[in-house]
Design a protein around this motif. Sequence first.
Motif: not given
Length: 378
Positions: A120-128, A137-144, A185-188
């Motif tokens: 059920t994971f959905k990836g993005t290219q949006q950084s955090l 901490m640094a990384g990338i956002l996703g949905y699940d 919230a960081s990155a909205g």
Amino acid sequence: MMKWAFVLCTLVAFSECVRVPMIKHKTARQVLQEKGLWGEYRKKFPHQPMVKFQQQQDGVQTMTNDADLSYYGVISLGTPPQSFSVIFDTGSSNLWVPSVRCSSAACNNHRQFNPDSSSTFKGTQQSLRIRYGTGSMAGILGYDTLEVGGITVSNQIFGLSESEAPFMEHMEPDGILGLAFPSIASAGATPVFDNIMRQGLVSQDLFSVYLSGDGESGSVVLFGEIDPQFYTGSFTWVPLTSETYWQIKLDSVTIDGYVVACADGCQAIVDTGTSLVVGPSSDMSRLIDWIGATTDQHGDALVSCENVNNMPDVTFNINGQAFTLPASAYVSEVGGGCMAGFGNGGTQQLWILGDVFIRQFYTIFDRHNNMVAFASSA
């Protein structure tokens, strides 16, 4: 004081609720002391700061008290679920956990989310990126899919860390679940509780917090609930002055009837992610003097263990009500000595009512009315 995501630099019966089991382990303090890092830790953490309606399923999220430094519980992300321990932090707004793409030592020492293992994971290219007292901490956002306290939240946005601050290596929790407002919230990213409300998963748009003391079990976050077993007396309701942190007006701080800090009123945030009560340096210096404490090189307020019974109560006056901390509530034993739970916030003018305060007062965080409420903990 512990503050993982320090953005300033940071009820009903249980019959229908699912309880999440607690984790048994050495405390953060014990691990750091064994590694000879406790003094350095104290030094490095200075005292600063799609709508889909489902059946309502108010939930109880149990938390582990880690040596009165932090409170965390177990959540899961993905399908099938991958479990993580997270700090429930009302002083920040993002959810994030380590990912398999992270090579930092801190990530290697914690459970890591694997996107490829979730259907059920959905990836993005949006950084955090989120700032910490010791780095970021640094990384990338996703949905699940998220499960927290027996509540299933669909399509929750969260961070997958790809690098973490070194001191996270020595901390027990894997990540953070922020419970403050979307505006910080960081990155909205949409906070977890906002999604819970939007998806109609709780009967009331509020959550409440009970924090146990002395490493004891029993700490909980109750989503959509207020439980009478955790408090005595009545609640004092306090309107928020800002919908960012859970920010309120503090009228004054008194000892024996004398105003010792916040003489003209000040702003304070109610923050489960900070272990101490923190105030501006000028106010905190006076408060520490009044209770007979001395400050060491790490900024800790040290007191004589033999003198605790003679130390004064400290009262926080909020919305016309007195909230009093006896010495037994604000003094703890650390490394063979005793420390008062008050920290110097430097030039930062916001007071932080952290866990030292919240342990004494069962707290409601009400998003519908934008208020907090306090009642004496049972």
